[in-house]
Design an enzyme around this catalytic site. Sequence first.
Site, PDB file in Angstrom:
ATOM      1  N   GLY A  31      -4.841   0.054   8.494  1.00 21.98           N
ATOM      2  CA  GLY A  31      -3.470   0.379   8.856  1.00 21.98           C
ATOM      3  C   GLY A  31      -2.558  -0.246   7.811  1.00 21.98           C
ATOM      4  N   LEU A  32      -1.301   0.136   7.824  1.00 17.20           N
ATOM      5  CA  LEU A  32      -0.355  -0.397   6.849  1.00 17.20           C
ATOM      6  C   LEU A  32       0.005  -1.845   7.168  1.00 17.20           C
ATOM      7  CD1 LEU A  32       1.990   2.708   6.434  1.00 17.20           C
ATOM      8  CD2 LEU A  32       0.182   1.940   4.877  1.00 17.20           C
ATOM      9  N   THR A  38      -5.070  -7.818  11.510  1.00 13.33           N
ATOM     10  CA  THR A  38      -5.692  -9.144  11.611  1.00 13.33           C
ATOM     11  C   THR A  38      -5.638  -9.669  13.037  1.00 13.33           C
ATOM     12  OG1 THR A  38      -5.144  -9.648   9.311  1.00 13.33           O
ATOM     13  CG2 THR A  38      -5.608 -11.510  10.759  1.00 13.33           C
ATOM     14  N   SER A 109      -6.675  -0.809   2.469  1.00 14.42           N
ATOM     15  CA  SER A 109      -7.749  -0.032   1.806  1.00 14.42           C
ATOM     16  C   SER A 109      -7.799   1.425   2.251  1.00 14.42           C
ATOM     17  CB  SER A 109      -9.105  -0.702   2.081  1.00 14.42           C
ATOM     18  OG  SER A 109      -9.125  -2.019   1.579  1.00 14.42           O
TER      19      SER A 109
END
Length: 199
Positions: A31-32, A38, A109
Site C-alpha cells: 500500500g502507499l 507496518t 514495492s
Amino acid sequence: MPGLPGREKGRDTIDQGGIMNNFSRVIWITGLSGSGKTTIANEVVSRLRSSGQAVVMLDGDLMREVFGVGAATDKNHGREGRLALAKQYANLCRVIAAQGFIVVIATISMFREVHIWNRSNLPGYFEMYLKVPLEELRRRDPKGIYSRYDAGELNCVAGLDLQVDEPNEAEWIVEFEPERSVESIAKELINRLNERQEI
C-alpha cells in the site's frame, strides 16, 4: 526477474486449535505511504507468534537502512531504485521462507513485475493491498511525506509524481473503512490464510 532456483511450495495444516501451521509462507502487505502496512503487519505477527508460529517480520523502511539506501535521493527513491530494492526484498523473503518460516513483509514495492514474480516463486504467497484514498493518506501523513511534497521539498513520492502499479490482482484488497480496527483486519487476514490451506 532473476531469482533463486525453484523449490516446492510448503503445505499448510490446521492444528486442533484451528491455527494455521506453516512450513513456509510469505505474506506481502502493500500500500502507499501511510496506509497502515507496518501497523497491521505488527498485529498479524503478534497473533501468529502467540499461537506458536515461527514468524519473521520485514519492514521496508528498516530494510532501506540495512541495504544502505535510506537517503531520500532520486537514485534511491526513483522507479529504478525502488524496483531494484523490491526485487531484493522478494529474494530475501524467499531465502527466509525456504528455511521454514512464515515471512510477513510490509512494503510499498508496487511493481507489477515483482508481484508476478512473487506469485510464481514465493511459497504460500498471499498479497494484501491496503487501498486507502489519497485524501486519507494526506490526512494521516505520519512521516510528513505528503506535506513535504506539497511544499516542494520532496519528490519521487509513490502514488504522486512516481507512478506505481496498483495491485488489482492481490489475494485481498482491503478497501478503506474509517471505523475498521487494525485488530479486525489482522484477524480476517489470518482467517483467509486458514481458508487457503493445502491439505
